[in-house]
Design an enzyme around this catalytic site. Sequence first.
Site, PDB file in Angstrom:
ATOM      1  CG  ASP A   1      -1.811   1.199   1.316  1.00  0.00           C
ATOM      2  OD1 ASP A   1      -2.954   1.090   0.851  1.00  0.00           O
ATOM      3  OD2 ASP A   1      -1.385   2.258   1.830  1.00  0.00           O
TER       4      ASP A   1
ATOM      5  CE1 TYR B   1       0.420   7.800   2.809  1.00  0.00           C
ATOM      6  CE2 TYR B   1       0.940   5.580   2.078  1.00  0.00           C
ATOM      7  CZ  TYR B   1       0.109   6.453   2.747  1.00  0.00           C
ATOM      8  OH  TYR B   1      -1.005   5.960   3.371  1.00  0.00           O
TER       9      TYR B   1
ATOM     10  CE  LYS C   1      -3.952   4.745   0.908  1.00  0.00           C
ATOM     11  NZ  LYS C   1      -2.531   4.338   0.870  1.00  0.00           N
TER      12      LYS C   1
ATOM     13  CG  HIS D   1      -4.854   9.673   0.630  1.00  0.00           C
ATOM     14  ND1 HIS D   1      -3.494   9.636   0.451  1.00  0.00           N
ATOM     15  CD2 HIS D   1      -5.062   9.112   1.838  1.00  0.00           C
ATOM     16  CE1 HIS D   1      -2.920   9.085   1.493  1.00  0.00           C
ATOM     17  NE2 HIS D   1      -3.853   8.764   2.358  1.00  0.00           N
TER      18      HIS D   1
END
Length: 345
Positions: A77, A82, A107, A139
Site C-alpha cells: 500500500d 507518501y 492513492k 485519499h
Amino acid sequence: QATRTLSGEPFWTMSRWALLCLCVVHAAAVAGPAVSIKGVSGPVDLPLLGIGTWQYNNSVTKETVTSAFALGYRHVDTAAVYQNQVGVGEALAELKLQRQDYFVTSKIPGGLNASATAATADAGLKELNLNYVDLMLIHFPADFGKNGSKQERQKEWLALEAWAKAGKARAIGISHYCRRQLDDLLEVATVPVAVNQVQYHVGMGSAGPMVTDDRDYMRAKGVLYQSFSPLCGPCDPPHNKELLTGPLVTGIGKKYNKSGPQVALRWLVQQGIPVIPKSSNAKHQKENGDIFDFELSEQDMAQLTAATSPAVGGGPSPTDSGDCGVQDLVDLSAVAHAAENLVWV
C-alpha cells in the site's frame, strides 16, 4: 537494536538473494487469503494482508517491500502523498515476480479537478514503473486542507472512473470517507466504489459512526471496509503501545501462543477486514503475517469488539475521527445559477 542474522550481520546489509533464501520457507503461510471486491470489470481479489509504507522514504520503502515480499506478502500500500512510489517500484522490479502475482494499492489526493486526477494517477504509474495498479483510492473527501465540495468529489470520481476504464486500475475506491461523502459519489458512479480505507483497530469495535467513518453504512452499500493503522500507530503514547504489549491482547494471545499484535490483527481479518500493518523490521513483518493459522473464539472476539481503548487516533477527539466533520465549501457556480433563477417580488 539492529535485527541480526545468524551470521551476525545486520539484517539490512544482507543481499536480496540471501534474504529471499532465508525467508522463502515462510512465504506460502504469510501470503494468506484474499477477499473479493467489486472491480471495474468484475470481482477482484484483495489480499487480507498487506505491507504499509506511510512515512517511509524511497530507500526505506524499497527495503521494506523487499523484505516483506520475501516473507510472502503480496500486497503493498502506497500513495502519491507518501512520496515513496519510486521505492515501491524499484523493489517490485528487482523481485521479478509475475505482475498477476502481487497487488498494488495507491492513492491520489482528494480535491483534484479532472485533468489533475488523470495526471496525478499517471504520474503514480510512472513512479511505480507499472502499467496498472490493482486498486486506486481517492485519499480524502477534500484536499488535505479540508477544502472540498460535493461537486468536486463527483468530478474527481468520474475522472478516476475514466482513468480506470482505460485499463489503468482494476478497482477504485476511497479513503477517509463517511456516509454523506459516499452518497455524493453513489449519485453519479458508474463503476463500483470498491473499498473505503479508514483507521480501524481493537478499541473501535463498539464505537459510533463518527469514529468508524460509518462502518456499517459502508458495508450496507457493498463497499469493503479496510483498516489502516490496525495497531493504532497514530495514537498518542501510551495508547500507541496498547495493541502491542497491553494486557487485553497479550492476555488473549497466551491462549493461542500468539503475540498482542497478532491477536489485534487476527480480530480484523477474522471479520474479513483487510489490514496493512507497517513495519520495516523483518521480524515484526513475519510476526504480523503469521495470523492465518489460528482462530479467535467467539468469546475472545466479543471481548475485543467491546474494548473501548485505544480509541481512534489522530482525530480531534476520541469520539471523532475528524473525517465525517469535513465541511464543504459553497459551490459558487451553483449559487450563481440559483441567483439567476430567483423570482424577485
